[in-house]
Design an enzyme around this catalytic site. Structure first.
Site, PDB file in Angstrom:
ATOM      1  N   GLY A 126     -18.281   2.963  10.386  1.00 42.72           N
ATOM      2  CA  GLY A 126     -19.374   2.691   9.445  1.00 42.72           C
ATOM      3  C   GLY A 126     -19.897   1.274   9.550  1.00 42.72           C
ATOM      4  O   GLY A 126     -21.101   1.029   9.419  1.00 42.72           O
ATOM      5  N   GLU A 185      -9.456  -4.104   1.973  1.00 47.18           N
ATOM      6  CA  GLU A 185      -8.428  -3.469   1.155  1.00 47.18           C
ATOM      7  C   GLU A 185      -7.319  -4.451   0.783  1.00 47.18           C
ATOM      8  O   GLU A 185      -6.771  -4.397  -0.324  1.00 47.18           O
ATOM      9  CB  GLU A 185      -7.835  -2.284   1.917  1.00 47.18           C
ATOM     10  CG  GLU A 185      -8.823  -1.151   2.127  1.00 47.18           C
ATOM     11  CD  GLU A 185      -8.348  -0.143   3.154  1.00 47.18           C
ATOM     12  OE1 GLU A 185      -7.942   0.963   2.746  1.00 47.18           O
ATOM     13  OE2 GLU A 185      -8.391  -0.458   4.349  1.00 47.18           O
ATOM     14  N   ARG A 207       0.845  -1.191   0.000  1.00 52.10           N
ATOM     15  CA  ARG A 207       0.000   0.000   0.000  1.00 52.10           C
ATOM     16  C   ARG A 207       0.883   1.244   0.000  1.00 52.10           C
ATOM     17  O   ARG A 207       1.814   1.368   0.797  1.00 52.10           O
ATOM     18  CB  ARG A 207      -0.884   0.023   1.245  1.00 52.10           C
ATOM     19  CG  ARG A 207      -1.805   1.245   1.283  1.00 52.10           C
ATOM     20  CD  ARG A 207      -2.412   1.465   2.647  1.00 52.10           C
ATOM     21  NE  ARG A 207      -3.308   2.619   2.651  1.00 52.10           N
ATOM     22  CZ  ARG A 207      -3.627   3.319   3.740  1.00 52.10           C
ATOM     23  NH1 ARG A 207      -3.136   2.963   4.916  1.00 52.10           N
ATOM     24  NH2 ARG A 207      -4.448   4.346   3.661  1.00 52.10           N
ATOM     25  N   GLY A 227     -14.257   1.129  10.211  1.00 55.24           N
ATOM     26  CA  GLY A 227     -14.545   0.708  11.578  1.00 55.24           C
ATOM     27  C   GLY A 227     -15.835   1.258  12.156  1.00 55.24           C
ATOM     28  O   GLY A 227     -16.662   0.516  12.703  1.00 55.24           O
ATOM     29  N   LEU A 279     -15.865   5.310   7.093  1.00 57.12           N
ATOM     30  CA  LEU A 279     -15.837   6.012   8.368  1.00 57.12           C
ATOM     31  C   LEU A 279     -14.992   5.252   9.382  1.00 57.12           C
ATOM     32  O   LEU A 279     -15.347   4.157   9.821  1.00 57.12           O
ATOM     33  CB  LEU A 279     -17.260   6.186   8.914  1.00 57.12           C
ATOM     34  CG  LEU A 279     -18.263   6.876   7.982  1.00 57.12           C
ATOM     35  CD1 LEU A 279     -19.635   6.937   8.627  1.00 57.12           C
ATOM     36  CD2 LEU A 279     -17.777   8.276   7.610  1.00 57.12           C
ATOM     37  N   ASP A 326     -12.096   8.499  19.940  1.00 56.24           N
ATOM     38  CA  ASP A 326     -12.714   7.226  19.585  1.00 56.24           C
ATOM     39  C   ASP A 326     -14.232   7.374  19.637  1.00 56.24           C
ATOM     40  O   ASP A 326     -14.787   7.739  20.673  1.00 56.24           O
ATOM     41  CB  ASP A 326     -12.245   6.131  20.548  1.00 56.24           C
ATOM     42  CG  ASP A 326     -12.668   4.740  20.116  1.00 56.24           C
ATOM     43  OD1 ASP A 326     -13.877   4.542  19.852  1.00 56.24           O
ATOM     44  OD2 ASP A 326     -11.807   3.844  20.051  1.00 56.24           O
ATOM     45  N   ASN A 340     -11.146   6.240  12.037  1.00 61.71           N
ATOM     46  CA  ASN A 340     -10.419   7.367  12.610  1.00 61.71           C
ATOM     47  C   ASN A 340     -10.108   8.394  11.523  1.00 61.71           C
ATOM     48  O   ASN A 340     -10.157   9.598  11.740  1.00 61.71           O
ATOM     49  CB  ASN A 340      -9.133   6.886  13.276  1.00 61.71           C
ATOM     50  CG  ASN A 340      -8.437   7.996  14.027  1.00 61.71           C
ATOM     51  OD1 ASN A 340      -9.036   8.680  14.849  1.00 61.71           O
ATOM     52  ND2 ASN A 340      -7.160   8.211  13.743  1.00 61.71           N
TER      53      ASN A 340
END
Length: 392
Positions: free
Chosen positions: A322, A375, A81, A320, A198, A272, A200
């Site tokens: 979402g 991903e 990546r 995370g 959605l 968080d 961090n």
């Protein structure tokens, strides 16, 4: 073909290994606190599950430790990546010394990410020198955004000389989720999708017929939605005012906007969303305001992208927050009734991101889905396709 995927951060290394013939993940894991005190690894495979502290002074140590889990001769390629590909990299490429150098030059546009990505690339190349290494760019999926949407209204020479424009990020995630949405819903003629990644870090992307036409992140991942520690959209004049009145340096402002703003800046304590949700429900006014501001920003973007797309077939939640926060999803969608978008509250409440699920009501004019992103698999798939083309 067996493909190793690597996502290298400044002090972390996320990895997975795929058997591509049957789309099977053989193992995955995460090395954290590389070069810091108490480095540790979490590794999961069918054969073993490991959570332990390790000796890890640098990324080469981390790669070496990870590769001990595998037969090196079985690994056919490595997918890396890379966050920023700029205008130079429109798609994935096999890494050579020239590509490496160009990725390094792009560090000016992603100083927190590209250098860390390069560390992982170089460590892997040293350990696995005889197989292809492929760079997968977060920005490449957004190369279809039209010029009227990616240009900023700034002096033209800034764009021409410095390539300052909207690039967008989370592209690999958005591409995976888009392809799954089209398949799940059987979309053929009309494919108008809004993807909400959605976590961090957070972004929203408008997708038409499988191609990105606009996205909230810009030149850097700082623009757009309110995030855990990043401000998202602000008036650029605010930066000038702080430089003049507080004598703040560019680096100080960079640090404040990237690491001390967003949800953390609003609440003064929490970044968080899980903690913010709990405190909001307990009556903490700052936590309540943070949720209201974050939701409002997302709803504004949805409204704008609804118009840009000329209507909407699906809204998809991933990342995370979402995937896992039914509370936050409901907070967003309940403000979209004027667009005919409605939730099935029972399905939304039970959806925890473990499975792909449609959570809209039967009366909703637009389908609402939760799709766990992958991903790493998308990186492996892109690598497989590139190597197949290169071998012809």
């Amino acid at each position: 073909m067996i493909i190793l995927t690597i996502n290298s951060g400044s002090s972390s290394l996320k990895y997975s290994i795929y058997q591509m013939e049957n789309r099977k993940i053989l193992a995955k894991g995460l090395v954290e606190r590389i070069g810091l005190s108490n480095p540790h690894i979490s590794h999961n495979s069918e054969a073993k599950e490991i959570k332990e502290q390790i000796k890890c002074n640098n990324h080469e140590d981390a790669i070496s430790y990870v590769l001990n889990f595998f037969n090196l001769h079985e690994v056919d390629a490595v997918a890396h990546r890379v966050v920023h590909g700029g205008e130079r990299f429109q798609k994935e490429v096999i890494i050579d010394t020239k590509v490496e150098s160009e990725i390094e030059n792009l560090s000016e546009l992603a100083p927190l990410h590209n250098p860390a990505n390069l560390i992982g690339i170089r460590a892997c190349q040293k350990m696995l020198p005889d197989i292809p290494h492929v760079a997968i760019f977060d920005t490449s999926f957004h190369n279809t955004i039209p010029e009227y949407a990616f240009r900023y209204a700034i002096p033209a020479k800034w764009h021409i000389e410095k390539s300052f424009r909207r690039y967008g990020f989370h592209g690999t995630s958005v591409e995976f989720v888009t392809s799954r949405t089209i398949e799940i819903l059987g979309l053929e003629n009309s494919r108008r999708i809004i993807v909400l990644h959605l976590g961090n870090g957070a972004s929203i992307t408008a997708v038409r017929n499988g191609e990105s036409i606009d996205t909230s992140m810009g030149l850097t991942p700082l623009e757009g939605l309110i995030m855990g520690t990043r401000s998202g959209d602000i008036d650029p004049g605010l930066i000038l005012a702080m430089m003049r009145s507080q004598k703040m340096s560019v680096d100080q402002i960079d640090q404040e906007l990237n690491t001390k703003s967003g949800l953390l800046g609003i609440t003064g304590k929490f970044r968080d969303m899980r903690e913010i949700q709990i405190n909001a429900q307990e009556g903490n006014s700052a936590a309540q305001l943070a949720i209201q501001m974050a939701v409002y920003r997302i709803q504004k973007y949805i409204g704008a992208y609804f118009v840009a797309l000329g209507g909407l077939d699906a809204i998809v939640f991933t990342g995370g927050i979402g995937e896992r926060s039914s509370y936050f999803r409901n907070s967003i969608v309940k403000g979209l009734g004027s667009l005919g978008i409605l939730l099935d509250h029972s399905k939304n409440k039970t959806s925890d991101g473990e499975e792909e699920e449609i959570i809209s009501s039967l009366e909703s004019k637009t389908q609402v889905l939760v799709i766990p992103t992958n991903e790493e698999y998308m990186m492996a798939l892109k690598t497989l396709k590139l190597l197949a083309i290169e071998s012809k």
